[in-house]
Structures are given as structure tokens and as C-alpha cells.
Write a protein that holds these residues in place. Sequence first.
Motif, PDB file in Angstrom:
ATOM      1  N   MET A   1       0.841  -1.182   0.000  1.00 58.06           N
ATOM      2  CA  MET A   1       0.000   0.000   0.000  1.00 58.06           C
ATOM      3  C   MET A   1       0.878   1.234   0.000  1.00 58.06           C
ATOM      4  O   MET A   1       1.915   1.280   0.654  1.00 58.06           O
ATOM      5  N   ASP A   2       0.438   2.246  -0.695  1.00 54.62           N
ATOM      6  CA  ASP A   2       1.135   3.518  -0.741  1.00 54.62           C
ATOM      7  C   ASP A   2       0.595   4.405   0.384  1.00 54.62           C
ATOM      8  O   ASP A   2      -0.587   4.750   0.392  1.00 54.62           O
ATOM      9  N   TYR A   3       1.441   4.741   1.331  1.00 50.57           N
ATOM     10  CA  TYR A   3       1.021   5.534   2.481  1.00 50.57           C
ATOM     11  C   TYR A   3       1.291   7.016   2.307  1.00 50.57           C
ATOM     12  O   TYR A   3       0.941   7.805   3.184  1.00 50.57           O
ATOM     13  N   ARG A   4       1.886   7.414   1.195  1.00 50.39           N
ATOM     14  CA  ARG A   4       2.191   8.831   1.004  1.00 50.39           C
ATOM     15  C   ARG A   4       0.926   9.673   1.108  1.00 50.39           C
ATOM     16  O   ARG A   4      -0.072   9.398   0.456  1.00 50.39           O
ATOM     17  N   ASP A   5       1.019  10.667   1.968  1.00 51.36           N
ATOM     18  CA  ASP A   5      -0.054  11.639   2.197  1.00 51.36           C
ATOM     19  C   ASP A   5      -1.333  11.058   2.805  1.00 51.36           C
ATOM     20  O   ASP A   5      -2.342  11.742   2.870  1.00 51.36           O
ATOM     21  N   LYS A   6      -1.303   9.829   3.252  1.00 51.36           N
ATOM     22  CA  LYS A   6      -2.442   9.256   3.981  1.00 51.36           C
ATOM     23  C   LYS A   6      -2.360   9.731   5.427  1.00 51.36           C
ATOM     24  O   LYS A   6      -1.279   9.870   5.992  1.00 51.36           O
ATOM     25  N   LYS A   7      -3.500   9.979   6.039  1.00 47.44           N
ATOM     26  CA  LYS A   7      -3.553  10.378   7.444  1.00 47.44           C
ATOM     27  C   LYS A   7      -3.693   9.113   8.287  1.00 47.44           C
ATOM     28  O   LYS A   7      -4.747   8.471   8.272  1.00 47.44           O
ATOM     29  N   VAL A   8      -2.626   8.784   9.009  1.00 47.12           N
ATOM     30  CA  VAL A   8      -2.586   7.541   9.785  1.00 47.12           C
ATOM     31  C   VAL A   8      -2.488   7.868  11.272  1.00 47.12           C
ATOM     32  O   VAL A   8      -1.611   8.611  11.697  1.00 47.12           O
ATOM     33  N   LEU A   9      -3.391   7.283  12.035  1.00 48.64           N
ATOM     34  CA  LEU A   9      -3.399   7.466  13.478  1.00 48.64           C
ATOM     35  C   LEU A   9      -2.758   6.256  14.141  1.00 48.64           C
ATOM     36  O   LEU A   9      -3.248   5.139  14.022  1.00 48.64           O
ATOM     37  N   ALA A  10      -1.630   6.478  14.797  1.00 49.92           N
ATOM     38  CA  ALA A  10      -0.968   5.427  15.573  1.00 49.92           C
ATOM     39  C   ALA A  10      -1.575   5.472  16.977  1.00 49.92           C
ATOM     40  O   ALA A  10      -1.446   6.465  17.690  1.00 49.92           O
ATOM     41  N   VAL A  11      -2.261   4.401  17.346  1.00 54.21           N
ATOM     42  CA  VAL A  11      -2.988   4.348  18.617  1.00 54.21           C
ATOM     43  C   VAL A  11      -2.200   3.501  19.609  1.00 54.21           C
ATOM     44  O   VAL A  11      -1.983   2.316  19.387  1.00 54.21           O
ATOM     45  N   GLY A  12      -1.782   4.141  20.691  1.00 50.29           N
ATOM     46  CA  GLY A  12      -0.995   3.464  21.721  1.00 50.29           C
ATOM     47  C   GLY A  12       0.480   3.756  21.539  1.00 50.29           C
ATOM     48  O   GLY A  12       1.082   3.305  20.580  1.00 50.29           O
ATOM     49  N   MET A  13       1.046   4.525  22.456  1.00 54.92           N
ATOM     50  CA  MET A  13       2.433   4.959  22.304  1.00 54.92           C
ATOM     51  C   MET A  13       3.396   4.173  23.167  1.00 54.92           C
ATOM     52  O   MET A  13       4.248   4.708  23.859  1.00 54.92           O
ATOM     53  N   ALA A  14       3.271   2.843  23.092  1.00 52.69           N
ATOM     54  CA  ALA A  14       4.282   1.967  23.661  1.00 52.69           C
ATOM     55  C   ALA A  14       5.248   1.618  22.523  1.00 52.69           C
ATOM     56  O   ALA A  14       5.239   2.258  21.471  1.00 52.69           O
ATOM     57  N   LYS A  15       6.063   0.614  22.709  1.00 54.93           N
ATOM     58  CA  LYS A  15       7.111   0.286  21.732  1.00 54.93           C
ATOM     59  C   LYS A  15       6.566   0.057  20.325  1.00 54.93           C
ATOM     60  O   LYS A  15       7.091   0.599  19.355  1.00 54.93           O
ATOM     61  N   SER A  16       5.521  -0.755  20.191  1.00 56.85           N
ATOM     62  CA  SER A  16       5.023  -1.067  18.849  1.00 56.85           C
ATOM     63  C   SER A  16       4.373   0.134  18.185  1.00 56.85           C
ATOM     64  O   SER A  16       4.512   0.332  16.974  1.00 56.85           O
ATOM     65  N   GLY A  17       3.657   0.959  18.936  1.00 55.86           N
ATOM     66  CA  GLY A  17       3.040   2.160  18.370  1.00 55.86           C
ATOM     67  C   GLY A  17       4.073   3.157  17.890  1.00 55.86           C
ATOM     68  O   GLY A  17       3.920   3.766  16.823  1.00 55.86           O
ATOM     69  N   ILE A  18       5.135   3.304  18.651  1.00 57.35           N
ATOM     70  CA  ILE A  18       6.220   4.210  18.269  1.00 57.35           C
ATOM     71  C   ILE A  18       6.917   3.688  17.015  1.00 57.35           C
ATOM     72  O   ILE A  18       7.168   4.439  16.073  1.00 57.35           O
ATOM     73  N   ALA A  19       7.188   2.381  16.985  1.00 58.66           N
ATOM     74  CA  ALA A  19       7.843   1.782  15.813  1.00 58.66           C
ATOM     75  C   ALA A  19       6.973   1.934  14.574  1.00 58.66           C
ATOM     76  O   ALA A  19       7.471   2.267  13.490  1.00 58.66           O
ATOM     77  N   LEU A  27       7.532   6.179   5.297  1.00 55.59           N
ATOM     78  CA  LEU A  27       6.816   5.817   4.072  1.00 55.59           C
ATOM     79  C   LEU A  27       6.006   6.988   3.510  1.00 55.59           C
ATOM     80  O   LEU A  27       5.294   6.831   2.528  1.00 55.59           O
ATOM     81  N   GLY A  28       6.103   8.145   4.160  1.00 54.37           N
ATOM     82  CA  GLY A  28       5.469   9.345   3.634  1.00 54.37           C
ATOM     83  C   GLY A  28       4.083   9.648   4.161  1.00 54.37           C
ATOM     84  O   GLY A  28       3.416  10.560   3.673  1.00 54.37           O
ATOM     85  N   ALA A  29       3.629   8.909   5.159  1.00 58.78           N
ATOM     86  CA  ALA A  29       2.304   9.158   5.719  1.00 58.78           C
ATOM     87  C   ALA A  29       2.317  10.399   6.606  1.00 58.78           C
ATOM     88  O   ALA A  29       3.355  10.767   7.168  1.00 58.78           O
ATOM     89  N   GLN A  30       1.149  11.026   6.717  1.00 61.97           N
ATOM     90  CA  GLN A  30       0.937  12.055   7.722  1.00 61.97           C
ATOM     91  C   GLN A  30       0.520  11.284   8.971  1.00 61.97           C
ATOM     92  O   GLN A  30      -0.541  10.653   8.976  1.00 61.97           O
ATOM     93  N   VAL A  31       1.334  11.330   9.988  1.00 57.01           N
ATOM     94  CA  VAL A  31       1.109  10.486  11.167  1.00 57.01           C
ATOM     95  C   VAL A  31       0.652  11.329  12.345  1.00 57.01           C
ATOM     96  O   VAL A  31       1.176  12.415  12.594  1.00 57.01           O
ATOM     97  N   ALA A  32      -0.318  10.793  13.064  1.00 60.02           N
ATOM     98  CA  ALA A  32      -0.752  11.388  14.328  1.00 60.02           C
ATOM     99  C   ALA A  32      -0.546  10.356  15.422  1.00 60.02           C
ATOM    100  O   ALA A  32      -0.690   9.155  15.198  1.00 60.02           O
ATOM    101  N   LEU A  33      -0.187  10.845  16.596  1.00 61.56           N
ATOM    102  CA  LEU A  33       0.035   9.982  17.754  1.00 61.56           C
ATOM    103  C   LEU A  33      -1.142  10.123  18.699  1.00 61.56           C
ATOM    104  O   LEU A  33      -1.516  11.234  19.081  1.00 61.56           O
TER     105      LEU A  33
END
Length: 96
Positions: A1-19, A27-33
Motif C-alpha cells: 500500500m502507498d502511504y504517502r499523504d495518507k492520514k494515519v493514526l498510531a494508537v498506543g504509544m508503547a514500543k510497537s506504536g512508536i515503531a 513511508l510518507g504518511a501524515q502520522v498522528a500519535l
Amino acid sequence: MDYRDKKVLAVGMAKSGIAAAKLLMNLGAQVALYDRKEKEAFEKNEAVRALLNKGAVDFLGADPEQAGAWADIFVLSPGVPVKQPFIQKAIEQKKE
């Protein structure tokens, strides 16, 4: 999948969420924590601070409905229960 410019929400800021957030940014995504813990809980977390300094959107301790509305794609840490209302809403809306 192409993640460029996709708005991705990383839910949970433990090790796996941070990674996941780091990878998605590379990969070019717009990431929110998102984490239910307040931002102050992450003040000494260098990895979270680095992501925010690189432009990650800050939803730490924010209203999960607001964070969910922002995102096109959700990436959940393994410990995050999928029965949470904002995640169920995303599933109903057919968000990835």
C-alpha cells in the motif's frame, strides 16, 4: 500500500506504536500519535518527542473521537482494545 499523504493514526504509544509511527513517517504518511495518557506522561520519552519534532500530529491525551475523525487509517498497538467506541466507529465507517 502507498502511504504517502495518507492520514494515519498510531494508537498506543508503547514500543510497537512508536515503531509503527516511525515506519509510517518514513513511508510518507501524515502520522498522528494518540494515547489516552496525557502528553505530560511522554515528556521524558525521547522517541515520542522525536516523532512530534518531525511533524507528527499530537493527539496525546486528546478526545479519541477527534483523533479518529482526523484519520483515514488506524494502526493499533497490540494492547489496545478494539471495543473502544472511537475504534468501533472507524470500523463502521470502513476506515482501514
